[in-house]
Design a protein around this motif. Structure first.
Motif, mmCIF file in Angstrom:
data_model
loop_
_atom_site.group_PDB
_atom_site.id
_atom_site.type_symbol
_atom_site.label_atom_id
_atom_site.label_comp_id
_atom_site.label_asym_id
_atom_site.label_seq_id
_atom_site.Cartn_x
_atom_site.Cartn_y
_atom_site.Cartn_z
ATOM 1 N N ARG A 66 -9.850 -7.366 20.501
ATOM 2 C CA ARG A 66 -9.028 -6.554 21.393
ATOM 3 C C ARG A 66 -7.711 -6.113 20.741
ATOM 4 N N PHE A 67 -7.474 -6.506 19.503
ATOM 5 C CA PHE A 67 -6.263 -6.096 18.772
ATOM 6 C C PHE A 67 -6.642 -5.660 17.352
ATOM 7 N N GLU A 68 -7.769 -4.965 17.232
ATOM 8 C CA GLU A 68 -8.350 -4.667 15.927
ATOM 9 C C GLU A 68 -7.451 -3.840 15.018
ATOM 10 N N SER A 69 -6.588 -3.004 15.562
ATOM 11 C CA SER A 69 -5.756 -2.173 14.691
ATOM 12 C C SER A 69 -4.686 -2.994 13.971
ATOM 13 N N HIS A 70 -4.435 -4.199 14.432
ATOM 14 C CA HIS A 70 -3.471 -5.089 13.775
ATOM 15 C C HIS A 70 -4.170 -5.927 12.708
ATOM 16 N N GLU A 71 -4.848 -5.256 11.788
ATOM 17 C CA GLU A 71 -5.574 -5.987 10.753
ATOM 18 C C GLU A 71 -4.576 -6.681 9.829
ATOM 19 N N GLY A 72 -4.818 -7.953 9.580
ATOM 20 C CA GLY A 72 -3.943 -8.729 8.718
ATOM 21 C C GLY A 72 -4.603 -9.048 7.396
ATOM 22 N N GLU A 73 -3.781 -9.415 6.433
ATOM 23 C CA GLU A 73 -4.292 -9.808 5.125
ATOM 24 C C GLU A 73 -3.203 -10.545 4.361
ATOM 25 N N VAL A 74 -3.598 -11.052 3.205
ATOM 26 C CA VAL A 74 -2.644 -11.705 2.322
ATOM 27 C C VAL A 74 -1.899 -10.623 1.561
ATOM 28 N N GLY A 75 -0.588 -10.656 1.643
ATOM 29 C CA GLY A 75 0.252 -9.779 0.843
ATOM 30 C C GLY A 75 0.887 -10.596 -0.266
ATOM 31 N N VAL A 76 1.405 -9.933 -1.274
ATOM 32 C CA VAL A 76 2.009 -10.651 -2.391
ATOM 33 C C VAL A 76 3.430 -10.172 -2.651
ATOM 34 N N LEU A 77 4.163 -11.026 -3.332
ATOM 35 C CA LEU A 77 5.529 -10.721 -3.758
ATOM 36 C C LEU A 77 5.647 -10.970 -5.255
ATOM 37 N N LEU A 78 6.459 -10.150 -5.907
ATOM 38 C CA LEU A 78 6.754 -10.350 -7.319
ATOM 39 C C LEU A 78 7.915 -11.338 -7.445
ATOM 40 N N ALA A 79 8.244 -11.712 -8.656
ATOM 41 C CA ALA A 79 9.309 -12.691 -8.898
ATOM 42 C C ALA A 79 10.649 -12.246 -8.321
ATOM 43 N N ASP A 80 10.900 -10.924 -8.272
ATOM 44 C CA ASP A 80 12.171 -10.428 -7.742
ATOM 45 C C ASP A 80 12.170 -10.304 -6.214
ATOM 46 N N GLY A 81 11.071 -10.704 -5.579
ATOM 47 C CA GLY A 81 10.981 -10.650 -4.120
ATOM 48 C C GLY A 81 10.459 -9.340 -3.575
ATOM 49 N N SER A 82 10.146 -8.385 -4.442
ATOM 50 C CA SER A 82 9.628 -7.093 -3.973
ATOM 51 C C SER A 82 8.116 -7.149 -3.782
ATOM 52 N N GLU A 83 7.639 -6.223 -2.978
ATOM 53 C CA GLU A 83 6.201 -6.112 -2.724
ATOM 54 C C GLU A 83 5.662 -4.993 -3.608
ATOM 55 N N PRO A 84 4.684 -5.295 -4.474
ATOM 56 C CA PRO A 84 4.195 -4.264 -5.394
ATOM 57 C C PRO A 84 3.315 -3.228 -4.693
ATOM 58 N N GLY A 85 3.223 -2.074 -5.312
ATOM 59 C CA GLY A 85 2.302 -1.042 -4.831
ATOM 60 C C GLY A 85 0.881 -1.387 -5.232
ATOM 61 N N PRO A 86 -0.049 -0.498 -4.929
ATOM 62 C CA PRO A 86 -1.448 -0.776 -5.262
ATOM 63 C C PRO A 86 -1.699 -0.807 -6.763
ATOM 64 N N VAL A 87 -2.744 -1.523 -7.132
ATOM 65 C CA VAL A 87 -3.223 -1.549 -8.512
ATOM 66 C C VAL A 87 -4.338 -0.520 -8.601
ATOM 67 N N TYR A 88 -4.319 0.296 -9.649
ATOM 68 C CA TYR A 88 -5.314 1.348 -9.831
ATOM 69 C C TYR A 88 -6.303 0.944 -10.912
ATOM 70 N N PHE A 89 -7.578 1.247 -10.674
ATOM 71 C CA PHE A 89 -8.654 0.935 -11.609
ATOM 72 C C PHE A 89 -9.349 2.229 -12.002
ATOM 73 N N ASP A 90 -9.257 2.584 -13.253
ATOM 74 C CA ASP A 90 -9.968 3.758 -13.754
ATOM 75 C C ASP A 90 -11.329 3.273 -14.220
ATOM 76 N N ILE A 91 -12.355 3.564 -13.439
ATOM 77 C CA ILE A 91 -13.684 3.026 -13.738
ATOM 78 C C ILE A 91 -14.626 4.063 -14.343
ATOM 79 N N GLY A 92 -14.088 5.106 -14.885
ATOM 80 C CA GLY A 92 -14.945 6.099 -15.509
ATOM 81 C C GLY A 92 -14.207 7.387 -15.765
#
Length: 195
Positions: free
Chosen positions: A7-33
């Motif tokens: 009943r609250f599906e739009s509030h999807e949660g997950e594990v987020g990460v922080l770098l050593a300086d306390g910032s949250e990094p952007g996405p990691v990109y994978f060039d697979i071809g």
């Protein structure tokens, strides 16, 4: 797929990460071809520092609504098994997200007990019928859609006026237990059902 609560599906949660300086990094990109599509990920386990990726030092709970947990938990990369990522303990971030979801649920509009009871009984009865009498279930669903077609647009127009006048979509989203994006989409869907 992240964490979800019924009943609250739009509030999807997950594990987020922080770098050593306390910032949250952007996405990691994978060039697979050699194609034009480049895959991206924000899964916690991709921030290993390998292949020029940022190195996450801690994790925390996060939600699609923008919420971020105050607590952070160190990541011990020596204990992360790439072959079995589910073995790594992410219970701290999950508990924080669960507490956030308890707050979301507490702020959402409560259905009157008689309405909640009717909906529950209807769900249970349709569940009993669906295997043996699917045509009966389709007939009932058709009747439900007719009800939604009458009251959905009416309520959505009234709620849109409330949202515009006092607190905007934040207030509406909170009352519906949704993210702002999901609430806006739901209102647009219902508002134009009868056109």
């Amino acid at each position: 797929m992240g964490w979800r609560r019924e009943r609250f599906e739009s509030h999807e949660g997950e594990v987020g990460v922080l770098l050593a300086d306390g910032s949250e990094p952007g996405p990691v990109y994978f060039d697979i071809g050699s194609g034009t599509y480049v895959h991206e990920s924000t899964d916690w386990w991709v921030y290993t520092g390998e292949l020029r990726r940022p190195t996450a030092t801690s994790m925390r709970g996060r939600c699609a609504c923008g919420w971020r947990a105050a607590r952070a938990f160190p990541i011990d990369w020596q204990r992360v098994d790439p072959a079995d990522l589910t073995a790594y303990d992410v219970s701290g971030p999950l508990q924080d997200w669960e507490a956030h979801m308890d707050e979301v649920a507490a702020r959402a509009v409560r259905l009157p007990e008689d309405v909640a009871g009717l909906l529950k009984r209807l769900y249970e009865r349709l569940d009993e019928l669906v295997d043996d009498e699917p045509l009966t279930v389709l007939r009932a669903v058709d009747r439900l859609e007719a009800i939604v077609g009458v009251y959905g647009p009416m309520a959505a127009r009234l709620v849109t006026g409330i949202g515009e006048a006092g607190g905007g979509m934040v207030r509406v989203a909170e009352a519906l237990g949704m993210t702002e994006e999901a609430a806006g989409s739901r209102l647009r869907h219902y508002r134009y059902l009868d056109f």
